[in-house]
Design a protein around this motif. Sequence first.
Motif, PDB file in Angstrom:
ATOM      1  N   ARG A 138      39.486  35.113  39.023  1.00 14.74           N
ATOM      2  CA  ARG A 138      40.304  35.932  38.024  1.00 14.74           C
ATOM      3  C   ARG A 138      39.870  35.850  36.675  1.00 14.74           C
ATOM      4  NH1 ARG A 138      46.671  34.566  39.362  1.00 14.74           N
ATOM      5  NH2 ARG A 138      46.679  34.781  41.614  1.00 14.74           N
ATOM      6  N   THR A 139      40.235  36.914  35.969  1.00 17.28           N
ATOM      7  CA  THR A 139      39.798  36.812  34.534  1.00 17.28           C
ATOM      8  C   THR A 139      40.641  36.567  33.634  1.00 17.28           C
ATOM      9  OG1 THR A 139      38.867  38.174  32.702  1.00 17.28           O
ATOM     10  CG2 THR A 139      40.043  39.383  34.625  1.00 17.28           C
ATOM     11  N   GLU A 140      40.658  36.013  32.271  1.00 17.12           N
ATOM     12  CA  GLU A 140      41.687  35.930  31.608  1.00 17.12           C
ATOM     13  C   GLU A 140      41.952  37.111  30.614  1.00 17.12           C
ATOM     14  OE1 GLU A 140      43.181  32.933  31.324  1.00 17.12           O
ATOM     15  OE2 GLU A 140      42.250  32.290  32.851  1.00 17.12           O
ATOM     16  N   LYS A 141      41.414  38.166  30.867  1.00 11.83           N
ATOM     17  CA  LYS A 141      41.667  39.411  30.074  1.00 11.83           C
ATOM     18  C   LYS A 141      43.195  39.979  30.612  1.00 11.83           C
ATOM     19  CE  LYS A 141      36.840  41.429  30.126  1.00 11.83           C
ATOM     20  NZ  LYS A 141      36.149  42.352  30.699  1.00 11.83           N
ATOM     21  N   THR A 142      43.737  40.343  29.331  1.00 11.21           N
ATOM     22  CA  THR A 142      45.185  40.629  29.435  1.00 11.21           C
ATOM     23  C   THR A 142      45.559  41.960  30.484  1.00 11.21           C
ATOM     24  OG1 THR A 142      45.507  40.136  27.212  1.00 11.21           O
ATOM     25  CG2 THR A 142      47.337  41.470  27.975  1.00 11.21           C
ATOM     26  N   LEU A 143      44.688  42.737  30.557  1.00 15.66           N
ATOM     27  CA  LEU A 143      44.953  43.915  31.493  1.00 15.66           C
ATOM     28  C   LEU A 143      44.787  43.312  33.128  1.00 15.66           C
ATOM     29  CD1 LEU A 143      44.991  46.697  32.648  1.00 15.66           C
ATOM     30  CD2 LEU A 143      42.476  46.853  32.459  1.00 15.66           C
ATOM     31  N   PHE A 144      44.031  42.459  33.475  1.00 14.84           N
ATOM     32  CA  PHE A 144      43.949  41.980  34.823  1.00 14.84           C
ATOM     33  C   PHE A 144      45.312  40.930  34.910  1.00 14.84           C
ATOM     34  CE2 PHE A 144      39.954  43.662  34.054  1.00 14.84           C
ATOM     35  CZ  PHE A 144      39.376  44.058  35.045  1.00 14.84           C
ATOM     36  N   GLN A 145      45.687  40.246  34.006  1.00 17.75           N
ATOM     37  CA  GLN A 145      46.743  39.345  34.042  1.00 17.75           C
ATOM     38  C   GLN A 145      48.123  39.822  34.291  1.00 17.75           C
ATOM     39  OE1 GLN A 145      46.701  37.165  30.489  1.00 17.75           O
ATOM     40  NE2 GLN A 145      45.197  35.316  31.361  1.00 17.75           N
ATOM     41  N   SER A 146      48.171  41.233  33.578  1.00 20.02           N
ATOM     42  CA  SER A 146      49.247  42.186  33.740  1.00 20.02           C
ATOM     43  C   SER A 146      49.176  42.616  35.328  1.00 20.02           C
ATOM     44  CB  SER A 146      49.199  43.191  32.769  1.00 20.02           C
ATOM     45  OG  SER A 146      49.342  42.833  31.467  1.00 20.02           O
ATOM     46  N   LEU A 147      48.174  42.994  35.718  1.00 22.31           N
ATOM     47  CA  LEU A 147      48.001  43.451  37.073  1.00 22.31           C
ATOM     48  C   LEU A 147      48.566  42.480  38.043  1.00 22.31           C
ATOM     49  CD1 LEU A 147      44.652  45.560  37.040  1.00 22.31           C
ATOM     50  CD2 LEU A 147      47.097  46.650  36.745  1.00 22.31           C
ATOM     51  N   VAL A 148      48.107  41.322  37.957  1.00 21.03           N
ATOM     52  CA  VAL A 148      48.494  40.398  38.989  1.00 21.03           C
ATOM     53  C   VAL A 148      49.865  40.148  38.885  1.00 21.03           C
ATOM     54  CG1 VAL A 148      48.214  37.844  39.284  1.00 21.03           C
ATOM     55  CG2 VAL A 148      46.424  39.178  38.866  1.00 21.03           C
ATOM     56  N   LYS A 149      50.651  40.222  37.363  1.00 23.77           N
ATOM     57  CA  LYS A 149      51.834  39.865  37.457  1.00 23.77           C
ATOM     58  C   LYS A 149      52.817  40.900  37.960  1.00 23.77           C
ATOM     59  CE  LYS A 149      53.261  38.063  33.332  1.00 23.77           C
ATOM     60  NZ  LYS A 149      53.798  36.964  34.080  1.00 23.77           N
ATOM     61  N   GLN A 150      52.243  42.085  37.909  1.00 23.46           N
ATOM     62  CA  GLN A 150      53.077  43.332  38.682  1.00 23.46           C
ATOM     63  C   GLN A 150      52.807  43.021  40.072  1.00 23.46           C
ATOM     64  OE1 GLN A 150      50.785  46.803  37.161  1.00 23.46           O
ATOM     65  NE2 GLN A 150      51.093  46.098  35.119  1.00 23.46           N
ATOM     66  N   LEU A 151      51.987  42.505  40.630  1.00 25.72           N
ATOM     67  CA  LEU A 151      52.037  42.096  42.292  1.00 25.72           C
ATOM     68  C   LEU A 151      52.936  40.817  42.570  1.00 25.72           C
ATOM     69  CD1 LEU A 151      48.221  42.506  43.052  1.00 25.72           C
ATOM     70  CD2 LEU A 151      49.941  44.373  43.103  1.00 25.72           C
ATOM     71  N   GLU A 152      52.841  40.035  41.598  1.00 24.19           N
ATOM     72  CA  GLU A 152      53.887  38.911  41.736  1.00 24.19           C
ATOM     73  C   GLU A 152      55.404  39.221  41.677  1.00 24.19           C
ATOM     74  OE1 GLU A 152      50.863  35.569  39.783  1.00 24.19           O
ATOM     75  OE2 GLU A 152      52.508  36.230  38.707  1.00 24.19           O
ATOM     76  N   SER A 153      55.524  40.271  40.940  1.00 24.13           N
ATOM     77  CA  SER A 153      56.982  40.872  40.807  1.00 24.13           C
ATOM     78  C   SER A 153      57.447  41.270  41.998  1.00 24.13           C
ATOM     79  CB  SER A 153      57.183  41.504  39.652  1.00 24.13           C
ATOM     80  OG  SER A 153      56.438  42.843  39.727  1.00 24.13           O
ATOM     81  N   LEU A 154      56.680  41.918  42.880  1.00 24.33           N
ATOM     82  CA  LEU A 154      56.846  42.773  44.185  1.00 24.33           C
ATOM     83  C   LEU A 154      56.473  41.702  45.092  1.00 24.33           C
ATOM     84  CD1 LEU A 154      54.657  45.773  43.726  1.00 24.33           C
ATOM     85  CD2 LEU A 154      57.047  45.440  43.328  1.00 24.33           C
ATOM     86  N   GLU A 155      56.403  40.292  44.915  1.00 26.87           N
ATOM     87  CA  GLU A 155      56.207  39.176  45.929  1.00 26.87           C
ATOM     88  C   GLU A 155      55.100  39.392  47.017  1.00 26.87           C
ATOM     89  OE1 GLU A 155      59.785  38.535  47.705  1.00 26.87           O
ATOM     90  OE2 GLU A 155      60.779  37.707  45.886  1.00 26.87           O
ATOM     91  N   ILE A 156      53.949  39.886  46.349  1.00 25.43           N
ATOM     92  CA  ILE A 156      52.810  40.357  47.090  1.00 25.43           C
ATOM     93  C   ILE A 156      51.805  39.083  46.872  1.00 25.43           C
ATOM     94  CG2 ILE A 156      50.519  41.581  47.235  1.00 25.43           C
ATOM     95  CD1 ILE A 156      52.105  43.918  46.041  1.00 25.43           C
TER      96      ILE A 156
END
Length: 284
Positions: A138-156
């Motif tokens: 994983r990267t610490e860049k905000t864009l990628f953290q947001s993409l992961v958070k979006q997946l987590e919100s869908l329980e992926i």
Amino acid sequence: MFVGCSAWRLSPRFARASVSSFVTTTQHKLLRCSRKLSLSNNMSHPISSNLSYLSQEQATRVDQLLMGPQYGFTVEQLMELAGLAVALAVAEQYPLSPTHPSRVLCVCGPGNNGGDGLVAARHLFHFGYRVSTLYPKRTEKTLFQSLVKQLESLEISTFTKWDQVESPDIIIDAIFGFSFNADPSKPLMEAIRPPFYDIIQAIKASSATKVSVDIPSGWDVNKGDIYHTGFVPDMLVSLTAPKQCAALFSGVHYVGGRFLPPKLAQELGFIAPQYQGTKLIRKL
């Protein structure tokens, strides 16, 4: 993907690539030549004569212009469009079964090609597929953290190791994009940095259907599998335009990226893919 994982850091000499050498356009008569890698002339299988096949430098130049002041695109926009195109191509080629939702594993690298995979995972979830991701670096860049958070919100589910994943029906290879470089003089396990050598080998050994995003991971962008990974996906989704290594690919081939400003294509001699109706992808 539309944006290479380190495109904005490449040498300025790429930006000065001459317009006269910008696009490699092939002709059908040349397609019967041998598989020698003179990619502007000799191709290993029939391809459309109205498509441009881009080198690594040329693809980088396209992205630089898109994200420059004249056209004003952002990396977030390009990544969203790329991931959506991948998801649409997968859904068209491998439609959902009414009785058995396909299990899709998106294997994502550390750069923008990996970001395309994270976006594709989200769209495929909304299309009804059973989706999980393998995202080991994983990267610490905000864009990628947001993409992961979006997946987590869908329980992926997002895994970090290959042995954690369930056996998928479809694997989306979003590890390396057109910025990939490796030293061919090194042993293969050193040329492809860990843990991705082992992951590519695991993907290759899997019985799942394999779909690569823009470039089969481990391939040289211009010359194909010069590192001898032996990895050949079942399907390739080229983004914006096929890259030169795609001339050596004989599987199912889609292209996506219906957003290029006509002015950009004209000034660079870029032959953009043509699409039907309102479709955002095209099967070649």
